[in-house]
Every structure is written in structure tokens, then in C-alpha cells.
Design an enzyme around this catalytic site. Structure first.
Site, PDB file in Angstrom:
ATOM      1  N   PRO A   2      39.386  36.829  42.293  1.00 17.82           N
ATOM      2  CA  PRO A   2      38.384  38.613  42.861  1.00 17.82           C
ATOM      3  C   PRO A   2      39.753  39.541  43.378  1.00 17.82           C
ATOM      4  CG  PRO A   2      37.580  35.958  44.171  1.00 17.82           C
ATOM      5  CD  PRO A   2      38.861  35.565  42.741  1.00 17.82           C
ATOM      6  N   GLU A   3      39.437  40.129  43.010  1.00 15.43           N
ATOM      7  CA  GLU A   3      40.151  41.331  43.570  1.00 15.43           C
ATOM      8  C   GLU A   3      39.519  42.565  43.951  1.00 15.43           C
ATOM      9  OE1 GLU A   3      43.042  42.490  40.696  1.00 15.43           O
ATOM     10  OE2 GLU A   3      43.054  40.565  39.170  1.00 15.43           O
ATOM     11  N   LYS A  51      41.395  41.910  50.104  1.00 15.06           N
ATOM     12  CA  LYS A  51      41.027  40.598  49.116  1.00 15.06           C
ATOM     13  C   LYS A  51      39.898  40.509  50.932  1.00 15.06           C
ATOM     14  CE  LYS A  51      44.237  40.034  45.930  1.00 15.06           C
ATOM     15  NZ  LYS A  51      44.940  39.228  45.136  1.00 15.06           N
ATOM     16  N   ARG A 248      50.273  34.125  38.872  1.00 13.05           N
ATOM     17  CA  ARG A 248      51.652  34.580  38.270  1.00 13.05           C
ATOM     18  C   ARG A 248      51.595  35.256  36.931  1.00 13.05           C
ATOM     19  NH1 ARG A 248      55.007  28.636  38.734  1.00 13.05           N
ATOM     20  NH2 ARG A 248      53.213  28.227  37.998  1.00 13.05           N
TER      21      ARG A 248
END
Ligand code: ZN
Length: 259
Positions: A2-3, A51, A248
């Protein structure tokens, strides 16, 4: 993962169900707060900070939660059965609604006046009311040798970006994720693109950065490794960048975003 846009939408759903209503149930399924009970207290407001989610409760208390990898808040009419098993970390309910936090990465109960302990490190929130692009640029510029790809994910610089908005922002800026921040001509432009993309998606469940709503056409590069760049036809690259194991992966087009 989730962003910021997802977290802001979650805050909206929680707020509509809980704000201004008296809690009739609170069930913390984390050992540290197993005996905590917020029953009888009114929820004042629900705020998103990057977030992080902050549910402020009467009596100077704040419930701090973070969705981390795949957490979510399920909001439904009161009395619905909650999902079985230990995936549930927290339940907050009133006479009309219940909010069930599943797979939450963080659950804290703290005094509202000490919220800075959990969110004080964050940079300006791209979707927050106090969004401050100059401050975000200033923070990014503090480490000129760091790659822009890593710097954009560091929530201390600016809060809310994850791997999806990082990839899409840098594609639209025509900047390789590996370029050092100090070598870039237009950091404010990159920050502006990120904010515009996230803001455009804040009320939308299906993220789109291309403006193309057709299935499989919504993203320029994210999740498209090996497929043709929608702009130049070159194959999209994927690699790992930075230290945080869960965040990453970078996607980019070597032709549109040269090193
Ligand atoms: Zn391309």
C-alpha cells in the site's frame, strides 16, 4: 504494498465509519495492548500521515497503525463476522459500523501528544493538507550522492511514495532511478510529478498513471519487466535497488531514462 494513496483512502473509509461515534468495542489482538479497552470513548478523527494511520480518540489517545506489506482495514456494518484466524490485529466498532484491521504491520496505542514519536521523522506528505514541495526538495538534496530511486522511497524525505509511484514518476521525468540526486537538473519537477500522479489516484481504486484505463495499459513501467515500453518500444528493465528488502524493485526503460 500500500502506498500513500491507498492509505489516504483507508483513512477516509475509517473516518466515515468511526469519526464522531462512540466505540462499543475495541479488540487489540497484539500482545502489548491485549488489555487495552477504548469502549465508551468517541473517535475524534482519523488522519493519514504518509503511509501511517492515526485514529484519535477522546481522552487524548491515538491508535497508530501501518499497513506495511499487505495490511488493510475492512469496514462493514456492525455485527458482520470478522475474517477467521490471527490475521485480525485490531477491531474498532460502534453501534453502526465495524473496522477490522487485518495483517497490520504496526499497531500502537499512544498519547496523542506523543504522536511525533511514530510520525515525527516523516518528510512532507504528498497527499497531506500541509504538503510542502520545497521542504521535500530540500530534504532530497541533503544527500546528493544517493540515487534518486532510493531517495524517493525514504519516507524521511517525503512521505507516501512506494515502488509503484517511484517507477512511474521517474519514467515520466525521463530520469534513471540510478542517477545521483546531486546530478539531476530538476528535482522539483520530479517531486511535482509524484504529487500529481498520487493526487490523481487518491479517489480511484485502480491506479492509472498513463491515463489509459484499458487492462494492462494503466502503468508505464511498473510490473512490466521484459515488455515493450509504451513510449519507445524498448524492453522494460527490472532490478533491485537500495536496502529495504520489501521495497527494492525498480522498473525503468533504459532508452527513455538513460543513465
Ligand atoms: Zn522507452
Amino acid at each position: 504494498m500500500p502506498e500513500g494513496d491507498v492509505v489516504h483512502r483507508a483513512a477516509g473509509r475509517l473516518g466515515r465509519a468511526l469519526d464522531g461515534r462512540v466505540l462499543t468495542r475495541s479488540d487489540f489482538r497484539v500482545p502489548r495492548y491485549a488489555t487495552a479497552d477504548l469502549t465508551g470513548r468517541t473517535v475524534l478523527e482519523t488522519a493519514a500521515r504518509g503511509k501511517h494511520l492515526l485514529t484519535r480518540v477522546e481522552g487524548g489517545l491515538t491508535v497508530h497503525t501501518h499497513l506495511r506489506m499487505d495490511g488493510e482495514w475492512l469496514v462493514s456494518p456492525a455485527g458482520r463476522r470478522t475474517p477467521p484466524g490471527d490475521r485480525v490485529r485490531l477491531v474498532l466498532a460502534n453501534a453502526g459500523w465495524q473496522a477490522v484491521g487485518v495483517r497490520l504491520g504496526m499497531v500502537d496505542l499512544l498519547r496523542t501528544e506523543t504522536e511525533h514519536r511514530v510520525v515525527g521523522h516523516l518528510g512532507p506528505d504528498l497527499l497531506g493538507p500541509g504538503w510542502d514541495p520545497q521542504e521535500a526538495v530540500r530534504r532530497l538534496a541533503e544527500q546528493p550522492g544517493r540515487s534518486i530511486g532510493e531517495a524517493l522511497l525514504d519516507q524521511r524525505n517525503l512521505a507516501g511514495i512506494g515502488t509503484i509511484y517511484r517507477a512511474e514518476t521517474l519514467f515520466l521525468a525521463g530520469v534513471s532511478p540510478w542517477r545521483p540526486v546531486g546530478a539531476l537538473d530538476d528535482v522539483p519537477g520530479i517531486v511535482e510529478i509524484a504529487q500529481r500522479l498520487m493526487d490523481a489516484n487518491r479517489d480511484r481504486t485502480d491506479r492509472v498513471t498513463t491515463g489509459d484505463l484499458r487492462p494492462g495499459r494503466g502503468m508505464w513501467v511498473y510490473g512490466r519487466a521484459g515488455r515493450a515500453c509504451l513510449r519507445c518500444g524498448n524492453r522494460i528493465s527490472r532490478a533491485e535497488l537500495g536496502a529495504q528488502p520489501q521495497e527494492r524493485l525498480v522498473y525503468w526503460c533504459r532508452r527513455c531514462q538513460p543513465d
